[in-house]
Design a protein around this motif. Structure first.
Motif, mmCIF file in Angstrom:
data_model
loop_
_atom_site.group_PDB
_atom_site.id
_atom_site.type_symbol
_atom_site.label_atom_id
_atom_site.label_comp_id
_atom_site.label_asym_id
_atom_site.label_seq_id
_atom_site.Cartn_x
_atom_site.Cartn_y
_atom_site.Cartn_z
ATOM 1 N N GLU A 217 -6.987 -0.466 -5.772
ATOM 2 C CA GLU A 217 -6.089 0.657 -5.446
ATOM 3 C C GLU A 217 -6.855 1.891 -5.011
ATOM 4 O O GLU A 217 -6.453 2.611 -4.085
ATOM 5 N N ASP A 218 -7.993 2.160 -5.673
ATOM 6 C CA ASP A 218 -8.788 3.335 -5.301
ATOM 7 C C ASP A 218 -9.331 3.205 -3.884
ATOM 8 O O ASP A 218 -9.358 4.159 -3.131
ATOM 9 N N LEU A 219 -9.760 1.974 -3.523
ATOM 10 C CA LEU A 219 -10.285 1.737 -2.187
ATOM 11 C C LEU A 219 -9.202 1.915 -1.127
ATOM 12 O O LEU A 219 -9.424 2.499 -0.075
ATOM 13 N N SER A 220 -8.004 1.444 -1.456
ATOM 14 C CA SER A 220 -6.909 1.534 -0.483
ATOM 15 C C SER A 220 -6.525 3.000 -0.227
ATOM 16 O O SER A 220 -6.056 3.337 0.847
ATOM 17 N N ARG A 221 -6.754 3.858 -1.199
ATOM 18 C CA ARG A 221 -6.446 5.292 -1.010
ATOM 19 C C ARG A 221 -7.343 5.886 0.065
ATOM 20 O O ARG A 221 -6.932 6.770 0.797
ATOM 21 N N TYR A 222 -8.586 5.389 0.139
ATOM 22 C CA TYR A 222 -9.541 5.964 1.100
ATOM 23 C C TYR A 222 -9.477 5.266 2.452
ATOM 24 O O TYR A 222 -9.606 5.904 3.487
ATOM 25 N N ILE A 223 -9.302 3.947 2.449
ATOM 26 C CA ILE A 223 -9.353 3.211 3.702
ATOM 27 C C ILE A 223 -7.993 3.170 4.393
ATOM 28 O O ILE A 223 -7.892 3.323 5.587
ATOM 29 N N LEU A 224 -6.940 2.948 3.625
ATOM 30 C CA LEU A 224 -5.602 2.876 4.231
ATOM 31 C C LEU A 224 -4.796 4.097 3.914
ATOM 32 O O LEU A 224 -3.589 4.057 3.974
ATOM 33 N N ALA B 80 6.195 3.723 8.610
ATOM 34 C CA ALA B 80 5.667 2.808 9.624
ATOM 35 C C ALA B 80 4.261 3.190 10.068
ATOM 36 O O ALA B 80 3.550 2.354 10.647
ATOM 37 N N ARG B 81 3.844 4.429 9.807
ATOM 38 C CA ARG B 81 2.478 4.819 10.186
ATOM 39 C C ARG B 81 1.436 3.983 9.436
ATOM 40 O O ARG B 81 0.303 3.862 9.882
ATOM 41 N N ARG B 82 1.833 3.426 8.287
ATOM 42 C CA ARG B 82 0.914 2.582 7.524
ATOM 43 C C ARG B 82 0.518 1.349 8.341
ATOM 44 O O ARG B 82 -0.590 0.830 8.200
ATOM 45 N N LEU B 83 1.409 0.891 9.211
ATOM 46 C CA LEU B 83 1.105 -0.296 10.021
ATOM 47 C C LEU B 83 -0.091 -0.048 10.933
ATOM 48 O O LEU B 83 -0.880 -0.952 11.204
ATOM 49 N N TYR B 84 -0.228 1.189 11.424
ATOM 50 C CA TYR B 84 -1.366 1.512 12.292
ATOM 51 C C TYR B 84 -2.674 1.362 11.527
ATOM 52 O O TYR B 84 -3.644 0.800 12.048
ATOM 53 N N THR B 85 -2.707 1.868 10.308
ATOM 54 C CA THR B 85 -3.947 1.807 9.524
ATOM 55 C C THR B 85 -4.261 0.373 9.121
ATOM 56 O O THR B 85 -5.416 -0.045 9.136
ATOM 57 N N VAL B 86 -3.229 -0.404 8.772
ATOM 58 C CA VAL B 86 -3.438 -1.798 8.385
ATOM 59 C C VAL B 86 -3.946 -2.605 9.578
ATOM 60 O O VAL B 86 -4.915 -3.373 9.472
ATOM 61 N N MET B 87 -3.310 -2.435 10.750
ATOM 62 C CA MET B 87 -3.715 -3.186 11.934
ATOM 63 C C MET B 87 -5.126 -2.813 12.382
ATOM 64 O O MET B 87 -5.900 -3.671 12.806
ATOM 65 N N GLU B 88 -5.461 -1.542 12.287
ATOM 66 C CA GLU B 88 -6.801 -1.111 12.697
ATOM 67 C C GLU B 88 -7.862 -1.726 11.786
ATOM 68 O O GLU B 88 -8.928 -2.134 12.246
ATOM 69 N N VAL C 172 0.839 -1.207 0.000
ATOM 70 C CA VAL C 172 0.000 0.000 0.000
ATOM 71 C C VAL C 172 0.872 1.255 0.000
ATOM 72 O O VAL C 172 0.549 2.250 -0.663
ATOM 73 N N ASN C 173 1.990 1.228 0.701
ATOM 74 C CA ASN C 173 2.924 2.368 0.688
ATOM 75 C C ASN C 173 3.464 2.615 -0.710
ATOM 76 O O ASN C 173 3.639 3.762 -1.129
ATOM 77 N N ASP C 174 3.752 1.544 -1.441
ATOM 78 C CA ASP C 174 4.282 1.681 -2.804
ATOM 79 C C ASP C 174 3.233 2.244 -3.757
ATOM 80 O O ASP C 174 3.537 3.050 -4.640
ATOM 81 N N ARG C 175 1.992 1.807 -3.578
ATOM 82 C CA ARG C 175 0.935 2.195 -4.515
ATOM 83 C C ARG C 175 0.372 3.583 -4.232
ATOM 84 O O ARG C 175 -0.056 4.282 -5.141
#
Length: 465
Positions: A458-465, A414-422, A405-408
């Motif tokens: 990818e569009d969904l991941s922009r909004y959720i993660l 590391a803040r991405r881990l918070y959104t993924v875990m939540e 998700v960080n690449d896309r």
């Protein structure tokens, strides 16, 4: 223990020991850890040199260069905790906002002093806690068991008393000690008592606008005119434990020497204060001479005297910033540290570049630190009686998703881990109180099932993660 001994004890850690402590919470970034460890140790070394030379040794300020979420702020914050130093994080970009006034940069020093005062006051409160509780206990016993008036005070002699000189009745002493045991054993916890406490909101307030910034000029008239405005008292009906706490808090305020607190805080700010200037790259402008770029360079020029060392007026007194450690940080994706004005560059002699984070670093971040995310979620859900177990492959899968998700999308480290875990724990967190099966195993399959749709869209991941 003196003021200097208090904050120099932790600073006597060697650079290797400082890095080892930082390793407990921050994965990788060895270069940045070494730089801050040396800067902290240099403070200890400075205190050991002759007094004449001590004032001449300036702190070696640091610029951390790296994308968001790689640990820049965390390194500075953990360093301050390790050293028990007053620490303030400020966004440099806030000084470019509309209505910006050059002198407002001094507000960071005033805020740091305020933090230091609260820090020292909290420490002093701990020191007087036992004494304050003893006084509060006596006051509570006076409320629960009012003393009988002395016959001597009434002009009569109590011939039968064992202590006629003070009119104390032995029976009353016995009752008081019995009541004290009840109080300590919690047998009076349900009783409601009426107590009189000082109203902390008492006293009219005025605001004075001045060139030094309005945020420092909210002044309580009581502070100016002393006892002209007597402290207001208010009566409260509360249970005994809460009453004890209120009385102890009031007594601790009386026991604390505020002059000593202010003096200690001021010295701590001057000798061990740390100001973290985030987003320093946002005040680097291009070569144009119009629009916001003029303001950006203006911010740099106003920051310069503070970083160089100047005297700032606060309501607690004058503070010298000569030995405050400044740690600046920025992504510098569209600029370079060399784009700062030369004078400011010279005040940040140490520059360290932080490494971007990938899947392997994410796996370590999830599992190794003392405050690891997998442990946080496990402990939080254990409060609901839910037992969480992680498979190794699941942790690797979580790290993989975060890296993808960080690449896309935007790389937020590391803040991405918070959104993924939540997102992963959303359903469990919601249903935890009502779950029948209290044992949950987080497998790689479970992670893919919960996050697959987001990763693929990818569009969904922009909004959720």
């Amino acid at each position: 223990m003196t003021v200097r001994e208090t904050y120099m004890t932790s600073s006597s850690l060697t650079p290797r020991e400082i890095v080892s402590e930082l390793d407990k919470y921050i994965i990788g970034q060895e270069g940045a850890k070494r730089a801050v460890a040396i800067a902290l140790r240099n403070r200890w070394r400075r205190q050991k040199v002759s007094e004449e030379l001590r004032e001449e040794i300036a702190p070696k300020n640091i610029i951390m260069i790296g994308p968001t979420g790689v640990g820049k702020t965390e390194i500075a914050r953990r360093l301050a905790k390790l050293d028990n130093s007053p620490f303030l994080k400020v966004e440099a970009s806030k000084f470019t906002e509309v209505g910006y006034v050059g002198r407002d940069v001094e507000s960071m020093v005033r805020d740091l002093m305020e933090l230091a005062v609260n820090m020292v006051k909290s420490e002093e409160r701990e020191h007087v806690k036992i004494k304050a509780m003893e006084i509060a206990e006596e006051k509570m016993l006076d409320i629960l068991l009012p003393r009988r008036p002395s016959k001597i005070a009434l002009g009569e002699r109590d011939e039968g008393a064992d202590h006629p000189e003070d009119g104390v009745f032995p029976a009353q002493d016995v009752t008081r000690e019995k009541m004290r045991r009840f109080l300590r054993d919690g047998k009076l916890d349900d009783r409601i008592v009426e107590i009189e406490v000082t109203d902390s909101k008492g006293g009219p307030m005025i605001e004075i606008l001045s060139a030094s910034g309005a945020e420092d000029m909210g002044v309580n008239i009581k502070e100016i005119f002393g006892n002209l405005f007597p402290k207001k008292k208010k009566t409260r009906n509360v249970k005994v434990p809460e009453a004890l706490n209120l009385l102890a808090e009031e007594e601790s305020q009386k026991l604390i020497d505020m002059e000593n607190v202010t003096r200690t805080a001021l010295e701590r700010v001057e000798q061990s204060g740390i100001i973290f200037l985030d987003e320093i790259d946002k005040i680097v402008g291009s070569e144009s001479t119009h629009g916001p770029d003029v303001s950006r360079e203006g911010v740099q020029r106003d920051l310069l005297p503070i970083v160089e060392g100047s005297t700032v007026n606060t309501k607690y007194g004058m503070i010298k910033t000569d030995h405050v450690l400044f740690i600046a940080a920025g992504a510098f994706s569209n600029s370079r540290p060399s784009d700062l004005i030369p004078e400011l560059q010279g005040r940040f002699p140490i520059r360290v570049e932080l490494d971007p984070l990938g899947k392997e670093e994410f796996i370590r971040i999830l599992t190794e630190p003392h405050n690891a995310l997998v442990r946080q979620y496990k402990e939080m859900l254990a409060t609901e009686g839910v037992e969480i177990t992680y498979e190794d492959e699941a942790v690797a899968e979580i790290a993989e998703v975060a890296a993808i998700v960080n690449d896309r999308t935007e790389n937020i480290g590391a803040r991405r881990l918070y959104t993924v875990m939540e997102t992963l724990f959303d359903e469990i967190s919601f249903d935890a109180p009502d779950m029948v099966e209290k044992k949950v195993t987080i497998s790689a399959e479970y992670v893919r099932e919960k996050l697959q749709e987001i990763v693929e869209d990818e569009d969904l991941s922009r909004y959720i993660l």
